[in-house]
Design an enzyme around this catalytic site. Structure first.
Site, short mmCIF file in Angstrom:
data_model
loop_
_atom_site.label_atom_id
_atom_site.label_comp_id
_atom_site.label_asym_id
_atom_site.label_seq_id
_atom_site.Cartn_x
_atom_site.Cartn_y
_atom_site.Cartn_z
N PRO A 20 0.66 -1.19 0.25
CG PRO A 20 0.00 -1.10 2.24
CD PRO A 20 0.86 -1.84 1.33
CG MET A 21 3.68 2.22 -1.74
SD MET A 21 4.66 1.93 -3.20
CE MET A 21 3.57 1.00 -4.39
CD GLN A 73 -1.76 0.19 5.09
OE1 GLN A 73 -1.60 1.17 4.81
NE2 GLN A 73 -0.91 -0.81 5.48
CB CYS A 103 2.29 5.19 8.00
SG CYS A 103 2.64 6.85 6.99
CE LYS A 142 3.86 -2.65 4.51
NZ LYS A 142 4.69 -1.35 4.30
N GLY A 204 10.56 -4.11 2.02
CA GLY A 204 11.66 -3.01 1.85
C GLY A 204 12.83 -3.29 1.03
CG ASP A 205 15.87 -1.35 1.11
OD1 ASP A 205 15.23 -0.12 0.48
OD2 ASP A 205 16.88 -1.30 1.75
N GLY A 227 7.19 -2.26 -2.84
CA GLY A 227 6.81 -1.08 -2.80
C GLY A 227 7.36 -0.09 -3.95
NE ARG A 228 11.11 3.29 -0.85
CZ ARG A 228 12.01 3.49 -0.30
NH1 ARG A 228 12.65 4.85 -0.56
NH2 ARG A 228 12.76 2.73 0.44
#
Length: 327
Positions: A20-21, A73, A103, A142, A204-205, A227-228
């Site tokens: 979720p972003m 979320q 977050c 999360k 993450g990453d 995510g990113r």
């Protein structure tokens, strides 16, 4: 093949998920990623207060299109408000409710929500308990590894959550105080996995398919959340899954295929937000899609100056047609 992930009564046969972003994983992006083969996609974080007030923005955030099971979320710091928002989303068709305790953004943390809850385990427990009791659908959580390096309490909080009926836990391998700096500590996620008997998803990453494999190996997690790493690459989640299952490194879609994907995504954005809002929101996605391509910096300047959707379409087409001529 990787084992099935069971979230309560819901079984998933893919273990790579879209994170979720806020401002990114809207309906247009989620449905695109889902069509391209993600195991699970999750709504942008929605403030529970806004959800209860049913603000236009929050209602738009939970719109779904072909993304079963629908996961919403929620963030908040009041147990009864979170419970009410969860019930409301269940009534609107959510199949899974995810509680945000990860977050790190100041606005959220200052409201005692998101990762701030990792500093207040008793309030976190009350929120989890109220939310789980309010709905019949599975509730997931999360979180981060902790607030800072001196209080990495994710394993303890995960155990509390399991005892209160949470069905899956995702851990972003940074503390809140790291924000997005440093490296995601995939090894630490293993301590959460060892503390509970629930599916654990590492986050993450993960920006290459090899990262996905390394995260699973180092963390012992059951799945990966990206995510990113999915910015401008809606196909990346399926690529990571394919790599984990076959060991073969998947190719990116051809530039011609990318052009079709991008134009389709652009139309969906315009449909969701209207012309004026849609053009503004599309800019960041068009920028991400172009990353690493020749003359993309100049292209992004033009994209950011263009207001007209017809001109923007032409700009995108011309840019990608030039790219294919360069090959």
């Amino acid at each position: 093949m990787h084992p099935t992930i069971n979230i309560g009564s819901i079984s998933l046969d893919m273990n790579v998920f879209l994170a979720p972003m806020t401002g990114v994983s809207d309906m247009a992006f989620r449905s695109l990623v889902k069509r391209m083969g993600a195991g699970l996609v999750i709504s942008e974080m929605i403030a529970s207060q806004a959800m209860i007030r049913q603000t236009r923005a929050s209602m738009r955030m939970i719109q779904a299109h072909g993304e079963e099971p629908m996961v919403v979320q929620l963030a908040g710091c009041e147990p009864e408000v979170m419970a009410e928002a969860a019930k409301l989303n269940e009534d609107l068709g959510a199949k899974i409710i995810d509680i945000n305790m990860g977050c790190p953004v100041k606005k959220v943390v200052n409201g005692h929500a998101g990762s701030a809850l990792m500093r207040n385990e008793s309030l976190a427990a009350k929120i989890i308990e109220a939310t789980v009791k309010a709905v019949k659908v599975p509730v997931t959580l999360k979180m981060r590894t902790g607030w800072d390096d001196n209080s990495r309490n994710a394993p303890k909080l995960a155990k509390i959550a399991e005892d209160l009926g949470i069905q899956m836990i995702t851990v972003h391998g940074r503390t809140r105080c790291q924000l997005y700096n440093g490296r995601s500590d995939w090894k630490f996620i293993r301590s959460v996995k060892e503390a509970i008997n629930l599916p654990v998803i590492g986050n993450g990453d993960v920006v290459t398919v090899e990262d996905a494999k390394n995260l699973l190996e180092q963390s012992g997690a059951d799945g990966v959340m990206i995510g990113r790493g999915a910015y401008g690459r809606p196909w990346f989640i399926k690529q990571a899954h394919d790599y984990l299952t076959t060991g073969a490194t998947p190719k990116d879609p051809s530039l011609e295929e990318q052009l079709e994907i991008i134009l389709g995504h652009f139309e969906d954005i315009l449909h969701l937000y209207g012309v004026e809002g849609g053009v503004k929101i599309a800019r960041k996605h068009l920028g991400w899609y172009s990353k690493g391509l020749k003359d993309s910096a100049e292209y992004r300047v033009h994209v950011n100056q263009t207001e007209c959707p017809l001109q923007m379409r032409d700009l995108v087409r011309n840019f990608y047609n030039q790219q294919t001529e360069l090959i």
